[in-house]
Design a protein around this motif. Structure first.
Motif, PDB file in Angstrom:
ATOM      1  N   CYS C 156      27.247 -98.237  82.078  1.00 29.52           N
ATOM      2  CA  CYS C 156      26.094 -98.985  81.993  1.00 29.52           C
ATOM      3  C   CYS C 156      25.531 -97.286  81.348  1.00 29.52           C
ATOM      4  O   CYS C 156      24.427 -98.171  80.386  1.00 29.52           O
ATOM      5  CB  CYS C 156      25.738 -98.938  82.509  1.00 29.52           C
ATOM      6  SG  CYS C 156      27.507-100.947  83.625  1.00 29.52           S
ATOM      7  N   SER C 157      25.179 -96.565  81.409  1.00 23.85           N
ATOM      8  CA  SER C 157      23.907 -96.197  81.716  1.00 23.85           C
ATOM      9  C   SER C 157      24.334 -95.218  80.064  1.00 23.85           C
ATOM     10  O   SER C 157      23.000 -94.499  79.909  1.00 23.85           O
ATOM     11  CB  SER C 157      23.957 -95.247  82.548  1.00 23.85           C
ATOM     12  OG  SER C 157      24.578 -94.306  82.920  1.00 23.85           O
ATOM     13  N   MET C 278      26.288 -89.901  82.932  1.00 20.44           N
ATOM     14  CA  MET C 278      24.986 -90.851  83.511  1.00 20.44           C
ATOM     15  C   MET C 278      23.936 -89.836  83.173  1.00 20.44           C
ATOM     16  O   MET C 278      22.889 -90.445  82.470  1.00 20.44           O
ATOM     17  CB  MET C 278      25.192 -90.881  84.796  1.00 20.44           C
ATOM     18  CG  MET C 278      24.644 -92.152  85.329  1.00 20.44           C
ATOM     19  SD  MET C 278      24.435 -92.093  86.988  1.00 20.44           S
ATOM     20  CE  MET C 278      25.958 -92.963  87.237  1.00 20.44           C
ATOM     21  N   ILE C 282      20.729 -91.676  80.760  1.00 18.94           N
ATOM     22  CA  ILE C 282      19.454 -92.020  81.622  1.00 18.94           C
ATOM     23  C   ILE C 282      18.138 -91.592  81.174  1.00 18.94           C
ATOM     24  O   ILE C 282      17.034 -92.146  81.445  1.00 18.94           O
ATOM     25  CB  ILE C 282      19.462 -92.621  82.846  1.00 18.94           C
ATOM     26  CG1 ILE C 282      20.703 -93.526  83.941  1.00 18.94           C
ATOM     27  CG2 ILE C 282      18.054 -92.227  84.431  1.00 18.94           C
ATOM     28  CD1 ILE C 282      20.743 -93.077  85.017  1.00 18.94           C
ATOM     29  N   ARG C 285      16.460 -92.945  77.834  1.00 15.98           N
ATOM     30  CA  ARG C 285      16.115 -94.506  78.256  1.00 15.98           C
ATOM     31  C   ARG C 285      15.077 -93.961  78.946  1.00 15.98           C
ATOM     32  O   ARG C 285      14.408 -95.370  78.250  1.00 15.98           O
ATOM     33  CB  ARG C 285      17.296 -94.964  79.098  1.00 15.98           C
ATOM     34  CG  ARG C 285      18.393 -95.525  78.547  1.00 15.98           C
ATOM     35  CD  ARG C 285      19.084 -96.224  79.071  1.00 15.98           C
ATOM     36  NE  ARG C 285      20.175 -96.997  78.180  1.00 15.98           N
ATOM     37  CZ  ARG C 285      21.263 -97.839  78.118  1.00 15.98           C
ATOM     38  NH1 ARG C 285      21.116 -98.771  79.490  1.00 15.98           N
ATOM     39  NH2 ARG C 285      21.849 -96.985  77.392  1.00 15.98           N
ATOM     40  N   ALA C 481      20.806-100.907  83.744  1.00 18.43           N
ATOM     41  CA  ALA C 481      20.770 -99.889  83.097  1.00 18.43           C
ATOM     42  C   ALA C 481      21.487-100.280  82.034  1.00 18.43           C
ATOM     43  O   ALA C 481      21.302 -99.816  81.004  1.00 18.43           O
ATOM     44  CB  ALA C 481      21.977 -98.842  83.963  1.00 18.43           C
ATOM     45  N   TRP C 484      18.656-102.505  79.724  1.00 17.15           N
ATOM     46  CA  TRP C 484      17.037-102.124  79.352  1.00 17.15           C
ATOM     47  C   TRP C 484      16.565-102.334  78.657  1.00 17.15           C
ATOM     48  O   TRP C 484      15.867-102.221  78.231  1.00 17.15           O
ATOM     49  CB  TRP C 484      17.684-100.504  79.687  1.00 17.15           C
ATOM     50  CG  TRP C 484      15.937 -99.871  80.307  1.00 17.15           C
ATOM     51  CD1 TRP C 484      15.843 -98.569  79.053  1.00 17.15           C
ATOM     52  CD2 TRP C 484      15.621-100.179  81.138  1.00 17.15           C
ATOM     53  NE1 TRP C 484      14.769 -97.687  79.765  1.00 17.15           N
ATOM     54  CE2 TRP C 484      14.180 -99.003  80.782  1.00 17.15           C
ATOM     55  CE3 TRP C 484      15.248-100.909  81.971  1.00 17.15           C
ATOM     56  CZ2 TRP C 484      13.158 -98.989  81.988  1.00 17.15           C
ATOM     57  CZ3 TRP C 484      14.115-100.714  83.063  1.00 17.15           C
ATOM     58  CH2 TRP C 484      13.026 -99.211  82.976  1.00 17.15           C
TER      59      TRP C 484
END
Lengths: 337, 168, 500
Positions: C156-157, C278, C282, C285, C481, C484
């Motif tokens: 997801c991230s 990951m 992240i 983002r 995530a 986001w």
């Protein structure tokens, strides 16, 4: 598909060159390797077979038991099928040996790959690995009987058995326990013995049938409890491990009403077409390995069954075991369709 | 189609390659679909059967590829330019071709001899180096590789008849 | 603080001349192993394990763990210079590291990579020193459902990041999943998608795909442009190290976040590779410079390298305290412990103080020595880009082929590498993103396994993924995530608008 042709051609080249080499060098009474020996492990790095093979490599190097080096190669793909097929295609190559575990039988039976142990040349049985039924130390079960009673009271499938791999030794033992006692487990396969042991400590599964060396650390730490051993007689190791208990104090599963014996082969095979002379060289080599203190220590730490067999005796043992695996797996519905 | 198509700038169009890639992905998706149907896509006693996940994955690939194919053929939205010029493709093939031969040779003559040939061909043919400058590198690299891998790390790499003859 | 006293004792052991020598040899070997694609830390440690038989266990583990540190450092080198990840966990380093090298900033990228690796490792060692027993108990909480949660979070991230068309991203990712499924299905022990070809038994290895897609693909792209590498103008003196260091403190937030992600992934154990992906996702983002990620942003090198090294180091903790390896390399080290007669597990910290604290001390020193060694090499490494293309390209091809072969000792893999190479070139030109494909390939079968294990345990009930606070919050984090960008938009709308 081009690769088989390429491999065949490679094999032909190899054979040709061996013929040439053998023609040049007059046949000696005692065969000796004249190139590095490849030691195939049909399992991943870090597992039991890998550990044993690398210990042997270390012993051979340290005590100079061979003139040429020994090179260890992992071929773990397809539950070891990759390694076995590689051995099968190395006909007449005396510089290649393989260490086996139960996947010698289970992998071809479960996956249907074109391989049978008869494709290889048997050399020697080095030892047999034991299996022990373990539960978390926080549980109230003091004996296998207690545990089985508890499972019988619960709805079928509520108790979870963790094990290494699917349709392999751990699951075969689980099915055999079910057959002998009428209980029903939910079997959950994991990748390696260490992971299984930790799942037991973390209470994510209810029991395991780990090998001694996979769970001994957790036993010493007071996290897990052995209930019984799947051998015909108690283990001979008397050294105290925890709380005055030793491997010897674990009762056999038979005495607990679990009618199952299971030992895993740790044996050596050569590629097809090996001559008796070449086999004798490796038999002698492994006899020497077994006499070293390092080997003794490995045996003791892992509480191995130290049976050693060669020749016809070994072939007979393997033949019987193969039939037994075929029967057990057919009963459990594990054979490839 | 490309507006400015002068002689030097000709080559396969982006659209043609896009269509080819989408068709390839579609074919791959169908292979996965067949493979997953062979091993069972339902839930058995051991939870989802081996084909359960690959089945849905193949559906995603098939649907996605059909969309990509549609976009490349009639929906538009694809770059209206060349994929690359023939000249550029020729240069790419100048790497792919010798490497293909190299990979094909490895099972027959081993990795050392074929590496020597690859480096030699590359330097002389593409780099236009003299034989005198090429030889030390072409011989040196496999030798270093041999020492590092076979002698030091004890990893057996593919060998051919020359190595057997030398007794390595 | 009993730990500090023990640690000082440990330093005394490590500082013996013999152990220092062993440490330096280990690091250098490790860097070489890390640089060679395919030959990973696990192989390297396994190969050299028998050599350590005649040493004391403490010297032996120092040597082997230093090979591991070296490999962690070395993996970044070829990622930055040639877009070839030397190790699985340095794939994410290529995303920004290689564009930096193409812009002539190879020295900066390498310095950032090495320094972040060091920071990550240091953070992890401090965690090991101070809170080992506590952390070990945390690791025990991770059953199959929690593990699936972690993989879910990693996906997801990372997805939804690419600028490429959505359908192409989906197709690329699903191809990765499909390739990961080929071979033996571990949950049932049956073969799938092999169609009777024994060559497909081992399945598609992530490393071979990566060497082909990234490494060979990059060479082909370079060839298309002309016979040379971009970025020949790289700075090749040591001043670049100091200049980069001045810049790095700016990314402290990314550093700390990556350290935590890395330690978590290493301990649980999910491993360094998902940690690096990951952390990169992240960081992209969260960072104000997120838009520049993928174009040569130094923060995009810091994030994955910090997390990878933190994960790689903290992976040793569950191995020592529980006897469960946090990474393939840790699995081999675990075998080593058994060979040397030490039993990993809850009692190791009590019974083998000298060994454990010697190892921990060597983690501190080994990483410092490693950092010095690799940093002094930065100019030499950056200068490699000046070697004429017709000379270096065939050497890279040879090393890639050897790397692909050594992953499984299988000649078929070399053919696959070339196929992946051509595929990488075509896919990249057609705007199919390669990163989701690679991520799906590396995590796909693990995620599927954890999912099916969890469902077996819960007897088919999907509620297992919300059954306790831990797995529930991991899944929730994953969903946050995933959505986001949408959440961010929503928040922005809620805020009163100000004139810019």
């Amino acid at each position: 598909m081009t690769t088989p042709t390429i491999r065949n051609a490679f094999g032909a080249w190899t054979a040709l060159w061996f013929a040439a080499v053998l023609g040049l060098v007059p046949a000696q009474a005692q065969w000796q390797p004249n190139r590095p020996v490849e030691f195939i492990i049909p399992a991943g790095t870090g597992g039991g077979a890998d550990l044993m093979a690398r210990t042997i490599q270390g012993i051979v190097t340290k005590h100079s038991l061979m003139k040429t080096p020994m090179v260890v190669i992992n071929k773990a793909g397809g539950a070891g099928g990759e390694g076995f097929l590689d051995m099968k295609s190395s006909r007449n190559n005396p510089h290649k040996i393989v260490i086996t575990l139960s996947n010698l039988f289970t992998t071809p039976l479960a996956t249907g790959i074109p391989f049978n142990w008869k494709d290889l040349t048997p050399v020697a049985m080095l030892a047999l690995d034991e299996f022990v039924l373990w539960v978390n130390a926080e549980t109230p079960y003091k004996s296998a009987k207690d545990y089985i009673e508890a499972i019988k009271k619960a709805p079928p499938g509520q108790f979870k058995m963790g094990g290494t791999g699917s349709r392999q030794e751990d699951q075969i033992i689980t099915v055999a326990i079910e057959k002998s006692t009428g209980v029903k487990f939910t079997y959950i396969p994991f990748r390696g013995g260490g992971e299984v042991a930790v799942q037991l400590v973390g209470n994510h599964v209810d029991s395991t049938v780990n090998n001694p060396n996979e769970a001994v650390a957790q036993w010493r730490g007071g996290k897990v409890r052995p209930l019984c051993v799947f051998d015909g007689k108690p283990l001979p190791y008397n050294e105290v491990i925890v709380d005055k208990l030793s491997w010897n104090s674990i009762p056999t599963c038979k005495s607990q009403g679990l009618n199952m014996e299971y030992l895993m082969l740790r044996g050596i095979f050569m590629a097809p077409g090996a001559t008796p002379d070449q086999v004798n060289f490796y038999v002698d080599l492994f006899k020497k390995v077994r006499e070293t203190p390092e080997w003794q220590k490995l045996m003791q730490d892992g509480a191995f069954n130290q049976s050693f067999m060669t020749g016809a005796e070994y072939v007979k043992w393997v033949t019987t075991e193969e039939q037994r695996h075929r029967d057990l797996m057919a009963e459990a519905g594990f054979l490839a369709k | 189609m490309s507006d400015e198509s002068n002689a030097a700038e000709s080559g396969p169009s982006h659209r043609a390659i896009e269509i080819a890639v989408a068709l390839l992905a579609l074919a791959f998706g169908i292979i996965v679909l067949i493979g997953s149907l062979q091993v069972g896509i339902d839930w058995g006693s051991e939870g989802p059967r081996p084909g359960f996940f690959p089945f849905y994955i193949s559906l995603f690939i098939i649907v996605g590829s059909i969309y990509n194919l549609a976009q490349a053929t009639f929906l538009g939205g694809i770059k209206q330019e060349l994929f690359s010029s023939w000249e550029q493709l020729r240069r790419v093939m100048a790497v792919v071709a010798p490497t293909t031969v190299y990979v094909a040779l490895i099972p027959f003559v081993g990795i050392y001899v074929s590496s020597l040939l690859l480096i030699g061909v590359f330097m002389i043919w593409l780099g236009r180096y003299s034989l005198l400058k090429t030889a030390p590198i072409a011989v040196g690299v496999p030798t270093v590789v041999y020492i590092v891998f076979e002698r030091y790390f004890q990893i057996a790499l593919p060998k051919g008849p020359i190595e057997y003859w030398l007794g390595l | 603080m009993e730990e500090i006293g023990n640690l000082i004792q440990g330093f005394a052991t490590v500082l013996e001349p013999f152990n220092i020598g062993v440490m330096i040899i280990g690091i250098v070997l490790g860097v070489i192993i890390g640089v060679l694609p395919g030959l990973g830390g696990a192989n390297g440690v396994a190969i050299l394990l028998p050599l350590t038989f005649s040493m004391s266990p403490t010297s032996a583990i120092i040597m082997l763990s230093c090979i591991y540190w070296g490999a962690l450092f070395g993996g970044a080198i070829t990622s930055v210079l040639f877009n070839i990840p030397g190790e699985p966990w340095s794939v994410a380093t290529t995303f920004d590291g290689h564009p930096m090298a193409q812009q002539g900033k190879a020295g900066e990228a390498l310095t950032a990579a090495f320094t972040s690796s060091f920071v990550g490792a240091l953070f992890a060692v401090i965690v090991i020193t101070l809170v080992a027993p506590l952390v070990a108990r945390f690791a025990l909480k991770f059953g199959a459902a929690e593990k699936f949660g972690v993989y879910f979070l990693a996906f997801c991230s990372f997805v939804g990041l690419s600028k490429e068309p959505a359908f192409k991203t989906v197709v690329a990712m699903m191809i990765g999943f499909a390739l990961a499924a080929v071979g033996l299905d571990h949950m049932t022990g049956q073969l799938r998608l092999t169609f009777g070809f024994t060559e497909l038994l081992p399945g598609f290895d992530f490393l071979i795909a990566v060497i082909g897609l990234f490494g060979i693909g990059e060479i082909l792209l370079t060839m298309e442009e002309g016979l040379r590498f971009k970025g020949q103008s790289a700075n090749i003196n040591l001043r670049v190290v100091l200049q980069t260091w001045m810049e790095l403190p700016r990314y402290w937030a990314t550093s700390i976040r990556s350290c935590i992600i890395g330690c978590w992934m290493g301990i649980t154990p999910a491993g360094a590779t998902p940690a690096s992906f990951m952390s990169y996702g992240i960081a992209k983002r969260m960072s104000p410079r997120g838009k520049n990620f993928g174009k040569g942003e130094i923060e995009g090198v810091v994030a994955p390298e910090t997390a990878a090294h933190a994960a790689g180091t903290s992976a040793l903790l569950p191995m020592l305290s529980l006897g469960v390896p946090g990474s393939p390399t840790a699995a081999v080290l675990l075998g080593g412990l058994l060979i040397w007669g030490l039993q990993p597990g809850p009692l190791l910290f009590v019974e083998q103080k000298e060994f454990v604290w010697g190892l921990i001390a060597s983690m501190y020193l080994g990483n410092i020595v490693g950092l010095i060694i690799v940093l002094t090499c930065v100019p030499i490494l950056a200068a490699m880009l000046r070697i004429p293309f017709p000379v270096i390209a065939p050497i890279i091809l040879v090393l890639c082929a050897i790397g692909a072969y050594t992953v499984h000792n299988n000649p078929f893999d070399v053919i696959m590498m070339l196929v992946f190479g051509v595929l990488g070139y075509v896919l990249k030109k057609c705007d199919y993103p390669l990163a989701p494909l690679v991520l799906a390939l590396v995590l796909g079968d693990k995620a599927e396994e954890a999912f099916r294990q969890a469902l077996l345990g819960s007897q088919g009930s999907l509620t297992v993924f919300w059954s306790n606070g831990l797995v529930g919050s991991i899944m929730l984090l994953g969903l946050i995530a995933l959505f986001w960008p949408t959440i961010q938009n929503g928040l922005a709308r809620l805020r009163p608008r100000r004139a810019v």
